[in-house]
Design a protein around this motif. Structure first.
Motif, short mmCIF file in Angstrom:
data_model
loop_
_atom_site.label_atom_id
_atom_site.label_comp_id
_atom_site.label_asym_id
_atom_site.label_seq_id
_atom_site.Cartn_x
_atom_site.Cartn_y
_atom_site.Cartn_z
N LEU A 196 0.86 -1.12 -0.17
CA LEU A 196 0.09 0.03 -0.02
C LEU A 196 0.82 1.42 -0.07
CD1 LEU A 196 -2.94 0.84 0.23
CD2 LEU A 196 -2.76 1.06 2.70
N TRP A 197 2.13 1.27 0.85
CA TRP A 197 2.76 2.53 0.89
C TRP A 197 3.76 2.49 -0.13
CZ3 TRP A 197 2.31 6.64 3.64
CH2 TRP A 197 1.86 6.50 4.91
N ALA A 198 4.03 1.48 -0.78
CA ALA A 198 4.82 1.52 -2.10
C ALA A 198 4.10 2.00 -3.22
CB ALA A 198 5.44 0.16 -2.59
N LYS A 199 2.95 1.60 -3.20
CA LYS A 199 2.11 2.14 -4.53
C LYS A 199 1.54 3.70 -4.30
CE LYS A 199 -0.76 -1.65 -4.30
NZ LYS A 199 -2.03 -2.30 -4.44
N SER A 200 1.59 4.12 -2.97
CA SER A 200 0.89 5.36 -2.94
C SER A 200 2.28 6.58 -3.12
CB SER A 200 0.69 5.63 -1.43
OG SER A 200 1.85 5.47 -0.51
N GLY A 201 3.41 6.27 -3.11
CA GLY A 201 4.57 7.10 -3.37
C GLY A 201 4.58 8.02 -2.07
N SER A 202 4.45 7.39 -0.82
CA SER A 202 4.44 8.06 0.38
C SER A 202 3.44 8.85 0.77
CB SER A 202 5.76 8.62 0.57
OG SER A 202 6.95 7.55 0.67
N ARG A 203 2.46 9.17 -0.01
CA ARG A 203 1.20 9.71 0.21
C ARG A 203 -0.24 9.14 -0.06
NH1 ARG A 203 1.30 15.19 1.69
NH2 ARG A 203 3.22 15.88 1.16
N LEU A 204 -1.10 8.86 1.16
CA LEU A 204 -2.19 7.84 0.88
C LEU A 204 -3.32 8.81 0.63
CD1 LEU A 204 -1.62 5.65 4.19
CD2 LEU A 204 -1.24 5.02 1.74
N SER A 205 -4.03 8.30 -0.31
CA SER A 205 -5.53 8.82 -0.52
C SER A 205 -6.06 8.72 0.63
CB SER A 205 -5.94 8.16 -1.94
OG SER A 205 -6.20 7.01 -1.68
N ALA A 206 -7.39 9.12 0.65
CA ALA A 206 -8.55 8.94 1.60
C ALA A 206 -8.95 7.47 1.65
CB ALA A 206 -9.70 9.69 1.49
N ALA A 207 -9.22 6.94 0.61
CA ALA A 207 -9.26 5.46 0.42
C ALA A 207 -8.21 4.33 0.83
CB ALA A 207 -9.92 5.13 -0.98
N ALA A 208 -7.25 5.01 0.52
CA ALA A 208 -5.93 4.16 0.86
C ALA A 208 -5.55 4.30 2.52
CB ALA A 208 -4.49 4.62 0.15
N GLU A 209 -5.88 5.59 3.11
CA GLU A 209 -5.71 5.85 4.20
C GLU A 209 -6.74 4.97 5.32
OE1 GLU A 209 -4.46 7.32 8.15
OE2 GLU A 209 -3.54 7.68 6.07
N ALA A 210 -7.88 4.91 4.69
CA ALA A 210 -9.15 3.98 5.35
C ALA A 210 -8.54 2.49 5.35
CB ALA A 210 -10.41 4.15 4.56
N LYS A 211 -8.02 2.03 4.16
CA LYS A 211 -7.25 0.63 4.16
C LYS A 211 -6.28 0.64 5.07
CE LYS A 211 -6.89 -3.51 2.13
NZ LYS A 211 -7.76 -4.44 2.42
N TYR A 212 -5.47 1.39 5.00
CA TYR A 212 -4.14 1.37 5.77
C TYR A 212 -4.69 1.29 7.33
CZ TYR A 212 -0.08 2.88 8.29
OH TYR A 212 1.14 2.92 9.17
N GLN A 213 -5.50 2.14 7.65
CA GLN A 213 -6.08 1.95 9.31
C GLN A 213 -6.71 0.56 9.35
OE1 GLN A 213 -5.50 4.03 11.53
NE2 GLN A 213 -4.23 5.47 10.21
#
Length: 77
Positions: free
Chosen positions: A8-25
């Motif tokens: 998830l972090w690798a795909k994000s380029g070190s910045r998470l979208s809102a959806a990626a942030e929710a998945k991360y949490q």
């Protein structure tokens, strides 16, 4: 789970979208639950081993290094 978090972090380029942030949490919560379950299983096995020892045996089981650990969720900058 660790691999999913890293991906998830690798795909994000070190910045998470809102959806990626929710998945991360969500992944962090699942990871914490898995760690707690593993710790509880180890404690149960340690307790069984202690019960199997003779009463009054010398020595104690080592303290679980994860006991009392608090997971802090932080948002990436």
């Amino acid at each position: 789970m660790n691999a999913e978090i890293r991906a998830l972090w690798a795909k994000s380029g070190s910045r998470l979208s809102a959806a990626a942030e929710a998945k991360y949490q969500q992944l962090l919560v699942e990871w914490a639950a898995a760690v707690a379950a593993e710790r509880d299983g180890e404690a149960e096995r340690d307790g069984e081993a202690e019960r199997d020892e003779e009463a009054g045996a010398v020595g104690t089981a080592p303290r679980d290094p994860h006991a009392g650990v608090v997971l802090r969720l932080t948002r990436a900058a």
